[in-house]
Scaffold this motif. Structure first.
Motif, mmCIF file in Angstrom:
data_model
loop_
_atom_site.group_PDB
_atom_site.id
_atom_site.type_symbol
_atom_site.label_atom_id
_atom_site.label_comp_id
_atom_site.label_asym_id
_atom_site.label_seq_id
_atom_site.Cartn_x
_atom_site.Cartn_y
_atom_site.Cartn_z
ATOM 1 N N THR A 184 -5.975 -4.004 -8.868
ATOM 2 C CA THR A 184 -4.730 -4.763 -8.820
ATOM 3 C C THR A 184 -4.700 -5.652 -10.057
ATOM 4 N N VAL A 201 -2.085 4.395 -5.569
ATOM 5 C CA VAL A 201 -2.044 3.207 -4.719
ATOM 6 C C VAL A 201 -2.842 3.496 -3.442
ATOM 7 N N SER A 202 -3.762 2.605 -3.100
ATOM 8 C CA SER A 202 -4.543 2.769 -1.873
ATOM 9 C C SER A 202 -3.666 2.518 -0.653
ATOM 10 N N HIS A 224 -3.771 -1.600 -0.274
ATOM 11 C CA HIS A 224 -4.157 -1.903 -1.645
ATOM 12 C C HIS A 224 -4.352 -3.406 -1.884
ATOM 13 N N VAL A 252 -0.183 -2.305 -8.912
ATOM 14 C CA VAL A 252 -1.117 -1.713 -7.956
ATOM 15 C C VAL A 252 -1.192 -0.237 -8.306
ATOM 16 N N GLY A 253 -2.367 0.213 -8.729
ATOM 17 C CA GLY A 253 -2.468 1.578 -9.235
ATOM 18 C C GLY A 253 -1.548 1.727 -10.428
ATOM 19 N N GLY A 301 0.793 -1.225 0.000
ATOM 20 C CA GLY A 301 0.000 0.000 0.000
ATOM 21 C C GLY A 301 0.818 1.263 0.000
ATOM 22 N N ARG A 302 0.129 2.350 0.325
ATOM 23 C CA ARG A 302 0.733 3.682 0.371
ATOM 24 C C ARG A 302 0.574 4.220 1.788
ATOM 25 N N ASP A 328 -6.694 -8.449 -3.914
ATOM 26 C CA ASP A 328 -6.997 -7.014 -3.935
ATOM 27 C C ASP A 328 -7.883 -6.719 -2.736
ATOM 28 N N SER A 344 -9.273 -2.028 -3.444
ATOM 29 C CA SER A 344 -8.522 -0.821 -3.781
ATOM 30 C C SER A 344 -9.313 0.062 -4.745
ATOM 31 N N ARG A 345 -8.946 1.319 -4.775
ATOM 32 C CA ARG A 345 -9.629 2.280 -5.646
ATOM 33 C C ARG A 345 -9.289 2.060 -7.112
#
Length: 81
Positions: free
Chosen positions: A49, A24-25, A28, A72-73, A5-6, A42, A45-46
């Motif tokens: 993935t 990246v969520s 994520h 991811v993103g 993730g972030r 996944d 996530s917004r």
């Protein structure tokens, strides 16, 4: 399990990737070892993935293989094992 993730709370934290990390969520995806195989999930996530440019379903474990590309993103990476 390893959280991707972030966020500093993520095991694999992409927050240092600047603008790329914005997609990246915070939580994520999750990488786990199941029966000797790595799986990827996944975590709703917004931006989704992807494994080898194929979007994976939210919440469903997908086994990953050597040299698969995970996205991811906007951030792509591979796990070497």
């Amino acid at each position: 399990p390893l959280i991707v993730g972030r966020s500093s709370a993520a095991d694999l934290d992409f927050s240092g990737f600047g603008e790329l990390a914005r997609s990246v969520s915070r939580r994520h995806a999750q990488i786990s070892l199941n029966n000797g195989r790595l799986s990827l999930i996944d975590l709703n996530s917004r931006n989704g993935t992807y494994v080898n440019d194929q979007k994976i379903p939210v919440g469903k474990a997908i086994f990953i293989r050597r040299d698969d590309t995970i996205r991811v993103g906007s951030v792509s990476f591979s796990i070497m094992f």
